[in-house]
Design a protein around this motif. Sequence first.
Motif, mmCIF file in Angstrom:
data_model
loop_
_atom_site.group_PDB
_atom_site.id
_atom_site.type_symbol
_atom_site.label_atom_id
_atom_site.label_comp_id
_atom_site.label_asym_id
_atom_site.label_seq_id
_atom_site.Cartn_x
_atom_site.Cartn_y
_atom_site.Cartn_z
ATOM 1 N N ILE A 1 1.223 17.946 -1.698
ATOM 2 C CA ILE A 1 2.116 18.172 -0.551
ATOM 3 C C ILE A 1 1.546 17.495 0.696
ATOM 4 O O ILE A 1 2.265 16.824 1.442
ATOM 5 N N VAL A 2 0.254 17.649 0.922
ATOM 6 C CA VAL A 2 -0.391 17.009 2.073
ATOM 7 C C VAL A 2 -0.252 15.486 1.972
ATOM 8 O O VAL A 2 0.052 14.813 2.968
ATOM 9 N N ALA A 3 -0.437 14.945 0.773
ATOM 10 C CA ALA A 3 -0.304 13.493 0.574
ATOM 11 C C ALA A 3 1.121 13.039 0.861
ATOM 12 O O ALA A 3 1.337 11.981 1.474
ATOM 13 N N LEU A 4 2.105 13.821 0.449
ATOM 14 C CA LEU A 4 3.506 13.477 0.708
ATOM 15 C C LEU A 4 3.805 13.521 2.205
ATOM 16 O O LEU A 4 4.461 12.624 2.744
ATOM 17 N N GLU A 5 3.313 14.536 2.885
ATOM 18 C CA GLU A 5 3.530 14.631 4.330
ATOM 19 C C GLU A 5 2.900 13.433 5.050
ATOM 20 O O GLU A 5 3.510 12.864 5.959
ATOM 21 N N LYS A 6 1.710 13.045 4.662
ATOM 22 C CA LYS A 6 1.025 11.887 5.261
ATOM 23 C C LYS A 6 1.790 10.607 4.955
ATOM 24 O O LYS A 6 1.948 9.739 5.814
ATOM 25 N N LEU A 7 2.286 10.485 3.724
ATOM 26 C CA LEU A 7 3.070 9.311 3.345
ATOM 27 C C LEU A 7 4.308 9.187 4.230
ATOM 28 O O LEU A 7 4.623 8.102 4.727
ATOM 29 N N GLU B 1 2.656 6.491 -6.931
ATOM 30 C CA GLU B 1 1.687 7.443 -7.492
ATOM 31 C C GLU B 1 2.124 8.884 -7.282
ATOM 32 O O GLU B 1 2.036 9.707 -8.192
ATOM 33 N N GLY B 2 2.622 9.199 -6.097
ATOM 34 C CA GLY B 2 3.089 10.555 -5.826
ATOM 35 C C GLY B 2 4.310 10.915 -6.645
ATOM 36 O O GLY B 2 4.407 12.018 -7.192
ATOM 37 N N ALA C 1 0.826 -1.213 0.000
ATOM 38 C CA ALA C 1 0.000 0.000 0.000
ATOM 39 C C ALA C 1 0.859 1.262 0.000
ATOM 40 O O ALA C 1 0.598 2.208 -0.756
ATOM 41 N N LEU C 2 1.907 1.285 0.835
ATOM 42 C CA LEU C 2 2.773 2.461 0.881
ATOM 43 C C LEU C 2 3.630 2.565 -0.374
ATOM 44 O O LEU C 2 3.888 3.664 -0.862
ATOM 45 N N LEU D 1 5.126 6.071 6.562
ATOM 46 C CA LEU D 1 6.359 5.307 6.366
ATOM 47 C C LEU D 1 7.148 5.208 7.672
ATOM 48 O O LEU D 1 7.682 4.152 8.009
ATOM 49 N N LYS D 2 7.216 6.315 8.407
ATOM 50 C CA LYS D 2 7.921 6.304 9.692
ATOM 51 C C LYS D 2 7.242 5.359 10.675
ATOM 52 O O LYS D 2 7.917 4.615 11.389
ATOM 53 N N ALA D 3 5.925 5.377 10.710
ATOM 54 C CA ALA D 3 5.187 4.494 11.612
ATOM 55 C C ALA D 3 5.434 3.031 11.253
ATOM 56 O O ALA D 3 5.643 2.182 12.133
ATOM 57 N N GLU D 4 5.425 2.723 9.964
ATOM 58 C CA GLU D 4 5.679 1.348 9.523
ATOM 59 C C GLU D 4 7.103 0.923 9.873
ATOM 60 O O GLU D 4 7.343 -0.201 10.315
ATOM 61 N N SER D 5 8.042 1.837 9.723
ATOM 62 C CA SER D 5 9.434 1.562 10.052
ATOM 63 C C SER D 5 9.606 1.300 11.544
ATOM 64 O O SER D 5 10.304 0.359 11.952
ATOM 65 N N ASP D 6 8.961 2.111 12.359
ATOM 66 C CA ASP D 6 9.038 1.914 13.812
ATOM 67 C C ASP D 6 8.423 0.576 14.209
ATOM 68 O O ASP D 6 8.953 -0.125 15.081
ATOM 69 N N ALA D 7 7.319 0.210 13.562
ATOM 70 C CA ALA D 7 6.679 -1.081 13.852
ATOM 71 C C ALA D 7 7.585 -2.237 13.448
ATOM 72 O O ALA D 7 7.668 -3.245 14.157
#
Length: 110
Positions: free
Chosen positions: A82-88, A52-53, A45-46, A92-98
Motif C-alpha cells: 500500500i505504501v509503495a502504491l501511494e508513493k507510485l 511490479e505492483g 522506471a515508473l 506519477l503525478k509529479a512526472e505528469s505535472d513536469a
Amino acid sequence: MKHLYGRVRDTYERVVEEIIFRDIVRRGTDVIQTQLLRYVSLSDALAIRFHEGMTRANTHSHDNPAADTVPVPKPEDFNADIVALEKLVLDLKAESDAAEKARPQMKPRK
C-alpha cells in the motif's frame, strides 16, 4: 488477503485511467479529451514500478493453484504494498505535472 489485493488491483487499474492517462479516456463515456495529452508521461522506471505492483496485486488476488505454492502475504507485506502504491501515485503525478510544464504550447488558449 485475497479480497484486499483484489481492491489493490482495482486501484492500479484506476491509476491507469485517472493518473497516468489523466482522464483522457474514461470508462463508460464517449468523450476523449485529447488536450490533456500534455500531461501524459510514463518513464521506464515508473512503468516498471507499476508493473511490479500490479503483478503482486494480481498474484495475491487470484485463487492460485496449490502447486504454485504462493505464500499468503503477511499484514506487514500488504502494508508495504500500500505504501509503495501511494508513493507510485505521488511520483506519477509529479512526472505528469513536469510533462505539462515542459509542453507550454499544448496548453489550451483562453
